[in-house]
Design an enzyme around this catalytic site. Structure first.
Site, PDB file in Angstrom:
ATOM      1  N   HIS A 251     -81.750  52.047  60.152  1.00 52.82           N
ATOM      2  CA  HIS A 251     -81.189  52.557  58.891  1.00 52.82           C
ATOM      3  C   HIS A 251     -80.488  53.861  59.215  1.00 52.82           C
ATOM      4  O   HIS A 251     -81.113  54.911  59.322  1.00 52.82           O
ATOM      5  CB  HIS A 251     -82.269  52.787  57.836  1.00 52.82           C
ATOM      6  CG  HIS A 251     -81.724  53.192  56.506  1.00 52.82           C
ATOM      7  ND1 HIS A 251     -82.040  52.511  55.345  1.00 52.82           N
ATOM      8  CD2 HIS A 251     -80.882  54.184  56.134  1.00 52.82           C
ATOM      9  CE1 HIS A 251     -81.416  53.087  54.316  1.00 52.82           C
ATOM     10  NE2 HIS A 251     -80.708  54.104  54.791  1.00 52.82           N
TER      11      HIS A 251
ATOM     12  N   LYS B 184     -76.584  45.321  52.149  1.00 52.17           N
ATOM     13  CA  LYS B 184     -77.390  46.400  51.572  1.00 52.17           C
ATOM     14  C   LYS B 184     -77.179  46.477  50.064  1.00 52.17           C
ATOM     15  O   LYS B 184     -76.051  46.596  49.586  1.00 52.17           O
ATOM     16  CB  LYS B 184     -76.996  47.740  52.217  1.00 52.17           C
ATOM     17  CG  LYS B 184     -77.713  48.965  51.647  1.00 52.17           C
ATOM     18  CD  LYS B 184     -79.196  48.953  51.952  1.00 52.17           C
ATOM     19  CE  LYS B 184     -79.890  50.187  51.364  1.00 52.17           C
ATOM     20  NZ  LYS B 184     -79.588  51.419  52.128  1.00 52.17           N
TER      21      LYS B 184
ATOM     22  N   ASP C  66     -82.793  56.770  58.385  1.00 50.95           N
ATOM     23  CA  ASP C  66     -82.073  57.213  57.191  1.00 50.95           C
ATOM     24  C   ASP C  66     -81.457  58.580  57.439  1.00 50.95           C
ATOM     25  O   ASP C  66     -81.333  59.397  56.528  1.00 50.95           O
ATOM     26  CB  ASP C  66     -82.980  57.236  55.954  1.00 50.95           C
ATOM     27  CG  ASP C  66     -82.197  57.382  54.648  1.00 50.95           C
ATOM     28  OD1 ASP C  66     -80.992  57.059  54.632  1.00 50.95           O
ATOM     29  OD2 ASP C  66     -82.799  57.833  53.647  1.00 50.95           O
TER      30      ASP C  66
ATOM     31  N   HIS D 112     -86.615  52.569  53.888  1.00 54.40           N
ATOM     32  CA  HIS D 112     -87.224  53.910  53.842  1.00 54.40           C
ATOM     33  C   HIS D 112     -88.355  54.021  52.821  1.00 54.40           C
ATOM     34  O   HIS D 112     -88.304  54.814  51.889  1.00 54.40           O
ATOM     35  CB  HIS D 112     -86.169  54.979  53.585  1.00 54.40           C
ATOM     36  CG  HIS D 112     -85.158  54.692  52.524  1.00 54.40           C
ATOM     37  ND1 HIS D 112     -85.484  54.250  51.261  1.00 54.40           N
ATOM     38  CD2 HIS D 112     -83.804  54.791  52.534  1.00 54.40           C
ATOM     39  CE1 HIS D 112     -84.395  54.089  50.544  1.00 54.40           C
ATOM     40  NE2 HIS D 112     -83.358  54.412  51.299  1.00 54.40           N
TER      41      HIS D 112
ATOM     42  N   HIS E 245     -82.358  49.557  48.765  1.00 55.33           N
ATOM     43  CA  HIS E 245     -82.828  50.895  48.394  1.00 55.33           C
ATOM     44  C   HIS E 245     -83.630  50.715  47.113  1.00 55.33           C
ATOM     45  O   HIS E 245     -83.063  50.574  46.035  1.00 55.33           O
ATOM     46  CB  HIS E 245     -81.645  51.843  48.167  1.00 55.33           C
ATOM     47  CG  HIS E 245     -82.063  53.251  47.830  1.00 55.33           C
ATOM     48  ND1 HIS E 245     -81.678  54.338  48.579  1.00 55.33           N
ATOM     49  CD2 HIS E 245     -82.841  53.744  46.828  1.00 55.33           C
ATOM     50  CE1 HIS E 245     -82.198  55.438  48.058  1.00 55.33           C
ATOM     51  NE2 HIS E 245     -82.916  55.092  46.979  1.00 55.33           N
TER      52      HIS E 245
ATOM     53  N   HIS F  54     -76.932  56.437  58.699  1.00 57.76           N
ATOM     54  CA  HIS F  54     -75.687  56.852  58.039  1.00 57.76           C
ATOM     55  C   HIS F  54     -74.819  57.590  59.052  1.00 57.76           C
ATOM     56  O   HIS F  54     -75.232  58.630  59.586  1.00 57.76           O
ATOM     57  CB  HIS F  54     -75.976  57.762  56.843  1.00 57.76           C
ATOM     58  CG  HIS F  54     -76.707  57.071  55.732  1.00 57.76           C
ATOM     59  ND1 HIS F  54     -76.053  56.328  54.772  1.00 57.76           N
ATOM     60  CD2 HIS F  54     -78.029  56.998  55.447  1.00 57.76           C
ATOM     61  CE1 HIS F  54     -76.943  55.828  53.930  1.00 57.76           C
ATOM     62  NE2 HIS F  54     -78.149  56.213  54.322  1.00 57.76           N
TER      63      HIS F  54
END
Length: 336
Positions: free
Chosen positions: A12, A95, A240, A168, A134, A14
């Site tokens: 995960h 996602k 994350d 997460h 999420h 970004h």
């Protein structure tokens, strides 16, 4: 003491885009063999062309490091079966974001109408495309993840052949849900294994620890530690890691996200060592993800040594990491 990790994976991640991508992509690619890249850009990644273009930008930014960016699509309920068939080989997962719940999620799902979602979820199940979620409602901030558990259960029951990854996770309720459904899995971050809400706001506000989902209670952290340190077969590491410029973090309207990519393995080694569980780090940071997603990442051996490592205060004059200016007990001595 020295340990080695084979093909560590961040499931995960970004990486952002443009200037920020150029800063952070090499920092993940240096010590990880691959990462599941989130699609919540502006605009979000919703087409095959966007997936391929973004992958190409990541590969340019990461330089010569051995690293596979595993790509994702931003969930939309109007994807056609023929489109999903055409993009299947370019992505590892799709996602799903509840609308407006986190950074750049305004185009996400409003409400969870099973009739509306079923056509896409059914095709994903048939094609073997995992769903990453999420999982938060729009309720009181400390209760959002726990309130979302019935939605996970609804999805798991109605699509038993669909792999569903609870991203997460931060609560004991999410940990408990893991063992109720064969098709539920989870990622756990570094920062949620270390901090509770008290670390964020119990004294002076710590903006670089502010994230969504927000850190929870000590009993929630204990539940996360239990399954991570024990290498529960349905959990895997997902940082994350969410970089923001310093002026967006140390500001009114503080942006949500903790930047951990360059210190993730050091922080995990310290944590697992502290709890006498170093033998389970390989499974948590690589083996479980390989099995759950059915992937074979590039061969990469990362060697860590139990020698103090001073975490930089800031990277490229822009991004402040977790543990900035602090000493960790482990350092990376080689990766390749």
């Amino acid at each position: 003491m020295v340990i080695s990790i084979d093909s560590p994976l961040d499931m995960h991640l970004h990486l952002r885009d443009m200037d920020m991508l150029d800063i952070v992509a090499p920092l993940s690619a240096e010590t990880f063999a691959g990462g599941l890249v989130m699609p919540n850009l502006v605009p979000p990644v919703t087409t095959k062309e966007a997936v391929c273009d973004y992958r190409n930008r990541i590969c340019r930014a990461q330089g010569d490091h051995c690293f596979t960016p595993y790509m994702t699509l931003f969930f939309r309920s109007d994807y056609r079966p023929e489109f999903l068939e055409s993009v299947k080989d370019e992505i590892l997962a799709i996602k799903l974001y509840p609308a407006g719940i986190t950074t750049n999620s305004e185009g996400g799902v409003s409400g969870f109408d099973l009739e509306e979602l079923s056509p896409v979820l059914g095709v994903m199940s048939d094609l073997g495309i995992p769903l990453c979620v999420h999982g938060e409602t729009g309720g009181f901030v400390m209760d959002r993840e726990a309130e979302f558990i019935p939605i996970y259960e609804m999805l798991a029951q109605n699509f038993p052949d669909l792999k569903i990854v609870m991203e997460h996770i931060t609560t004991k309720e999410a940990v408990a849900a893991l063992d109720r459904y064969d098709n539920l899995f989870a990622t756990i971050t570094l920062h949620h294994l270390y901090i509770t809400l008290d670390d964020v706001a119990g004294g002076l506000l710590q903006p670089h620890l502010f994230c969504k989902p927000i850190a929870k209670r000590p009993e929630d952290r204990s539940a996360l530690l239990n399954v991570a340190l024990g290498a529960h077969p349905k959990v895997m590491f997902g940082s994350d890691s969410a970089p923001h410029p310093r002026d967006k973090k140390e500001a009114p309207g503080c942006a949500a996200g903790v930047f951990t990519a360059p210190i993730a393995l050091q922080g995990l080694a310290q944590l697992f060592d502290r709890h006498g569980a170093l033998e389970n780090l390989q499974a948590f940071v690589s083996d479980n993800a390989q099995r759950i997603y059915g992937i074979t990442p590039p061969a990469k051996k990362v060697v860590l040594e139990k020698t103090p490592y001073l975490v930089p205060e800031i990277y490229e004059g822009s991004v402040v990491p977790m543990f900035a200016g602090q000493s960790l007990a482990w350092r990376v001595v080689s990766a390749g």
